[in-house]
Write an enzyme that holds these catalytic residues in place. Sequence first.
Site, PDB file in Angstrom:
ATOM      1  N   GLY A 212       0.759  -1.243   0.000  1.00  0.00           N
ATOM      2  CA  GLY A 212       0.000   0.000   0.000  1.00  0.00           C
ATOM      3  C   GLY A 212       0.788   1.291   0.000  1.00  0.00           C
TER       4      GLY A 212
ATOM      5  N   GLU B  35       4.060  -6.520   1.883  1.00  0.00           N
ATOM      6  CA  GLU B  35       3.759  -6.963   0.514  1.00  0.00           C
ATOM      7  C   GLU B  35       3.655  -5.804  -0.472  1.00  0.00           C
ATOM      8  OE1 GLU B  35       0.698 -10.559   1.594  1.00  0.00           O
ATOM      9  OE2 GLU B  35      -0.117  -8.540   1.457  1.00  0.00           O
ATOM     10  N   PRO B  36       4.729  -5.077  -0.715  1.00  0.00           N
ATOM     11  CA  PRO B  36       4.637  -3.969  -1.660  1.00  0.00           C
ATOM     12  C   PRO B  36       4.447  -4.452  -3.094  1.00  0.00           C
ATOM     13  CG  PRO B  36       6.917  -4.336  -1.033  1.00  0.00           C
ATOM     14  CD  PRO B  36       6.084  -5.237  -0.162  1.00  0.00           C
ATOM     15  N   GLY B  37       3.607  -3.742  -3.819  1.00  0.00           N
ATOM     16  CA  GLY B  37       3.447  -3.991  -5.246  1.00  0.00           C
ATOM     17  C   GLY B  37       3.843  -2.724  -5.989  1.00  0.00           C
ATOM     18  N   ARG B  38       2.905  -1.766  -6.000  1.00  0.00           N
ATOM     19  CA  ARG B  38       3.091  -0.499  -6.686  1.00  0.00           C
ATOM     20  C   ARG B  38       4.435   0.183  -6.367  1.00  0.00           C
ATOM     21  NH1 ARG B  38      -1.329   2.644  -7.977  1.00  0.00           N
ATOM     22  NH2 ARG B  38      -2.475   1.506  -6.388  1.00  0.00           N
TER      23      ARG B  38
ATOM     24  N   ARG C 278      -6.324   2.702 -15.662  1.00  0.00           N
ATOM     25  CA  ARG C 278      -6.457   3.443 -14.398  1.00  0.00           C
ATOM     26  C   ARG C 278      -7.103   4.811 -14.592  1.00  0.00           C
ATOM     27  NH1 ARG C 278      -2.474   5.112 -11.825  1.00  0.00           N
ATOM     28  NH2 ARG C 278      -3.373   4.941  -9.743  1.00  0.00           N
TER      29      ARG C 278
ATOM     30  N   CYS D  32     -13.193   2.891 -28.526  1.00  0.00           N
ATOM     31  CA  CYS D  32     -14.552   3.384 -28.743  1.00  0.00           C
ATOM     32  C   CYS D  32     -15.273   3.623 -27.429  1.00  0.00           C
ATOM     33  CB  CYS D  32     -15.324   2.383 -29.593  1.00  0.00           C
ATOM     34  SG  CYS D  32     -14.501   2.055 -31.146  1.00  0.00           S
ATOM     35  N   GLU D  33     -14.730   4.504 -26.618  1.00  0.00           N
ATOM     36  CA  GLU D  33     -15.331   4.913 -25.348  1.00  0.00           C
ATOM     37  C   GLU D  33     -14.950   6.367 -25.165  1.00  0.00           C
ATOM     38  OE1 GLU D  33     -16.785   3.420 -22.406  1.00  0.00           O
ATOM     39  OE2 GLU D  33     -17.266   1.759 -23.740  1.00  0.00           O
TER      40      GLU D  33
ATOM     41  N   TYR E 183       0.019  -1.834 -12.234  1.00  0.00           N
ATOM     42  CA  TYR E 183      -1.415  -1.901 -12.559  1.00  0.00           C
ATOM     43  C   TYR E 183      -1.735  -1.327 -13.942  1.00  0.00           C
ATOM     44  CZ  TYR E 183      -1.404  -2.954  -7.614  1.00  0.00           C
ATOM     45  OH  TYR E 183      -1.114  -3.509  -6.398  1.00  0.00           O
TER      46      TYR E 183
HETATM   47  C1  LIG Z   1      -2.720  -5.359  -4.017  1.00  0.00           C
HETATM   48  C2  LIG Z   1      -2.191  -5.969  -2.792  1.00  0.00           C
HETATM   49  C3  LIG Z   1      -0.902  -5.672  -2.368  1.00  0.00           C
HETATM   50  C4  LIG Z   1      -0.028  -4.653  -3.041  1.00  0.00           C
HETATM   51  O1  LIG Z   1      -0.527  -3.383  -2.876  1.00  0.00           O
HETATM   52  P1  LIG Z   1       0.300  -2.109  -3.405  1.00  0.00           P
HETATM   53  O2  LIG Z   1      -0.568  -0.979  -3.076  1.00  0.00           O
HETATM   54  O3  LIG Z   1       0.515  -2.291  -4.845  1.00  0.00           O
HETATM   55  O4  LIG Z   1       1.576  -2.082  -2.626  1.00  0.00           O
HETATM   56  C5  LIG Z   1      -0.427  -6.336  -1.265  1.00  0.00           C
HETATM   57  N1  LIG Z   1      -1.186  -7.242  -0.610  1.00  0.00           N
HETATM   58  C6  LIG Z   1      -2.436  -7.552  -0.996  1.00  0.00           C
HETATM   59  C7  LIG Z   1      -3.213  -8.558  -0.257  1.00  0.00           C
HETATM   60  C8  LIG Z   1      -2.985  -6.924  -2.092  1.00  0.00           C
HETATM   61  O5  LIG Z   1      -4.227  -7.216  -2.453  1.00  0.00           O
END
Ligand SMILES: *Cc1c(COP(=O)(O)O)cnc(C)c1O
Length: 451
Positions: free
Chosen positions: A268, A310-313, A350, A381-382, A410
């Site tokens: 997050g 759990e970083p993603g973004r 997004r 086409c939107e 994303y």
């Molecule tokens: C999407 C998600 C993440 C990653 O979130 P980011 O905002 O991209 O860091 C981590 N854990 C869970 C369970 C998620 O659904």
Amino acid sequence: MSLPASDLTKAPDQRTAMDLGPVLPETAEVRDGHLFVGGVDLVELAREQGTALYVFDEAHLRHRMEAYVDAFHGLYPESDVIYASKAFLNKAVVRIAHEKGLCLDVSGGGELACALSVGYPADRVFMHGNNKTPRELEEAISAGVGRIVVDSFDELARVSRIAGEHGIVQEIYLRITPGVEADTHEYIKTGCEDSKFGFTMKDDLALRAVGRALETPHVHLAGLHCHIGSQIFKLDPFAEAAAVMVGFMDRIRSEYGATLSELDLGGGLGIAYLADDEPASIQEFAQMTCGAVKDACEARDFPLPRLLVEPGRSLVANAGMTLYTVGTIKELPGIRTFVAIDGGMSDNIRTALYHADYEPVIANKADQPRTQIVTLCGKHCESGDAVVLDMPLQEAEVDDIVCVFGTGAYNQTMASNYNGQPRPGVVFVCDGQAKLVTRRETYEDLYARDL
Ligand SMILES: *Cc1c(COP(=O)(O)O)cnc(C)c1O
């Protein structure tokens, strides 16, 4: 849905590409007016590979992963950083995550398949999802995934049954909704009470779920998980969530005599989409979360759990960018200027979904100030199909190469084939080399499944 009205009073800015600070990938530079990343001329790259094209600064990606692992290990030795692969997933990024010592989150069988296909160790995989199908659970359990994050009573029973059939005890977490509000967009908030995810602490539902998990055969409750949302700028909610979760673990200890030994605080952390954004750093995030867990444990005399994030973004977004070619330009006096590019909501949903912000530049005019305000619209086409709403751009002409920064998270994983659009390829640039790591889809790929 149509576009929000353009703000006709918005002033263009004098900033050129290199003035965009935090949205730039770390190796960005301008030579002879051309934007270079990883020592590669993005204008030439676009002409060679075609557009739309996803490009990643490989050094930036690697450094973010190192920074996360170093920050958490430095402050909290018994910790692991898990890459949330739903942000951006292909074989190349899984290999790098593994090389850098990260664990991997998958949110279903498809993401798990990618991890397994490159030999990523299953016991370092965490499986998420609020409705994993029986087949996905079967795939996860037979592959030997490290932890399944259980999201409901139905799933608890399902995991138990499948693990029993395999004659194993599956390590699980329970996903808990800590009731913490984060300052982010409604659609990407997940920690509040009215959420489809996890077990709410209200009315002791979560407590009952823990009781049930503790007496369920073929599963071992290793710990708890929470995830309060995405693109979060203020760090306090992370500390709040950590304190709530440790408090809950303490309550479990007194109610059931069970001392859980792992705590996963989710992802997050926000990133800069605009040049003026000031997200917290990885180091600040690590200090906040590690400090909160340590403080809460000390206050309750609770043994320090293994800590996971759990970083993603925040691992991938600013490493990535998307290149497009300008096809048409329409000036609608008193309304807005549309610069149409050869992609759109198919490669970046997004903006259509929640009016996301991005900084664009013209890669072949990267040293020029961005003197017009434009909407970069797509080819779909939107009427809501746009990638960039109302932002400064250099004076655009047909055939210019546009680079939109901060598209590393994303975008690729949410891409579609709307209007028969083949999904873009992915190129990693590093040390003057461009490596095609995912090829562009072909028309043949589009219909290969049709019988
Ligand atoms: C999407 C998600 C993440 C990653 O979130 P980011 O905002 O991209 O860091 C981590 N854990 C869970 C369970 C998620 O659904």
